[in-house]
Write an enzyme that holds these catalytic residues in place. Structure first.
Site, short mmCIF file in Angstrom:
data_model
loop_
_atom_site.label_atom_id
_atom_site.label_comp_id
_atom_site.label_asym_id
_atom_site.label_seq_id
_atom_site.Cartn_x
_atom_site.Cartn_y
_atom_site.Cartn_z
N THR A 38 -6.19 2.04 15.11
CA THR A 38 -7.18 2.48 14.11
C THR A 38 -6.59 2.63 12.72
O THR A 38 -7.33 2.71 11.74
CB THR A 38 -7.75 3.85 14.50
OG1 THR A 38 -6.64 4.78 14.57
CG2 THR A 38 -8.47 3.80 15.84
N HIS A 88 -3.97 10.23 -13.58
CA HIS A 88 -3.76 10.10 -12.13
C HIS A 88 -2.36 10.58 -11.73
O HIS A 88 -2.16 11.06 -10.62
CB HIS A 88 -3.98 8.65 -11.71
CG HIS A 88 -5.34 8.15 -12.09
ND1 HIS A 88 -6.49 8.68 -11.55
CD2 HIS A 88 -5.74 7.22 -13.00
CE1 HIS A 88 -7.54 8.08 -12.09
NE2 HIS A 88 -7.11 7.20 -12.98
N CYS A 114 -1.58 0.38 13.33
CA CYS A 114 -1.82 0.79 14.72
C CYS A 114 -3.24 0.35 15.07
O CYS A 114 -3.84 -0.46 14.37
CB CYS A 114 -1.56 2.27 14.93
SG CYS A 114 -2.64 3.41 14.05
N HIS A 146 -5.22 4.54 -8.57
CA HIS A 146 -5.43 5.98 -8.82
C HIS A 146 -4.50 6.89 -8.03
O HIS A 146 -4.19 7.98 -8.48
CB HIS A 146 -6.88 6.36 -8.47
CG HIS A 146 -7.86 5.93 -9.52
ND1 HIS A 146 -9.16 6.40 -9.57
CD2 HIS A 146 -7.73 5.06 -10.56
CE1 HIS A 146 -9.78 5.84 -10.60
NE2 HIS A 146 -8.95 5.02 -11.21
N ASP A 197 2.62 -0.17 16.16
CA ASP A 197 2.74 0.12 17.59
C ASP A 197 2.14 -1.07 18.34
O ASP A 197 1.80 -2.10 17.73
CB ASP A 197 2.10 1.47 17.95
CG ASP A 197 0.58 1.46 17.87
OD1 ASP A 197 -0.01 0.44 17.46
OD2 ASP A 197 -0.03 2.49 18.23
#
Ligand code: RB5
Length: 140
Positions: A67, A133, A65, A98, A8
Site C-alpha cells: 500500500t 515552505h 510496499c 511544498h 518488501d
C-alpha cells in the site's frame, strides 16, 4: 542523483519497473532489497533507505510496499526524513515543491506501473520552492 530504493515482497514487482527507469534517467541507484518474493518485514527496508538519505549518502529515497502506508509510517519515524506516499501526479509534484519530501513511497497494490513511472519522473524532476515552505517544514 544518488537514489536509495527499497521494497518488501509486496513492492518487488513495482521496484523491478522503477529500477530501469532510474537507470534510464541517469541516476546512481543504491538498491537495499528485498530481491525475492519471500515475505519480509518492510520496516527493515525503510530503515536502510532512510539511513542513506538521512546521512546524505544518497540525495533521495524511494520505498515500495503493498500500500505504501507501512513504508511511509516507518520512514517518517526518522527525524531527518520527510516521506510522502503518493498515488497521483499532483501530490507527487507538491510533495517536492511544498514539503521538500526526501523519500517517495509507492503502493504497488494500489497504483499501476504506468502511473508509478510518471509519479517517479515528476517527483524527481520537481524542486523545492523554499521560502514560506521552508519555514513550515522547519516547524516539524
Ligand atoms: C505486506 O503484506 C503488506 O502489509 C505490506 O506490503 C504493506 O502494504 C504494508 O503497509
Amino acid at each position: 542523483m544518488k537514489i536509495a530504493i527499497g521494497c518488501d515482497h509486496g513492492g518487488l514487482l513495482l521496484k523491478d519497473v522503477i529500477l530501469p527507469l532510474l537507470a534510464e534517467l541517469g541516476h546512481e541507484v543504491y538498491d537495499q532489497g528485498t530481491d525475492s518474493p519471500v515475505s519480509v518485514d518492510y520496516p527493515h527496508y525503510a530503515k536502510a533507505v532512510c539511513h542513506l538519505v538521512a546521512n546524505e549518502a544518497c540525495d533521495l529515497g524511494i520505498l515500495i510496499c503493498g500500500t505504501g502506508i507501512g513504508m511511509s509510517m516507518a520512514a517518517n519515524r526518522n527525524k531527518k526524513i520527510r516521506a510522502a506516499l503518493c498515488t497521483d501526479m499532483y501530490s507527487a509534484r507538491m510533495s517536492r515543491e511544498h514539503n521538500n519530501a526526501n523519500v517517495l513511497c509507492l503502493g504497488a497494490r494500489v497504483i499501476g506501473p504506468g502511473l508509478a513511472e510518471e509519479i517517479v519522473r515528476t517527483w524527481l524532476a520537481t524542486a523545492f520552492a523554499g521560502e514560506r515552505h521552508l519555514r513550515r517544514i522547519e516547524m516539524f
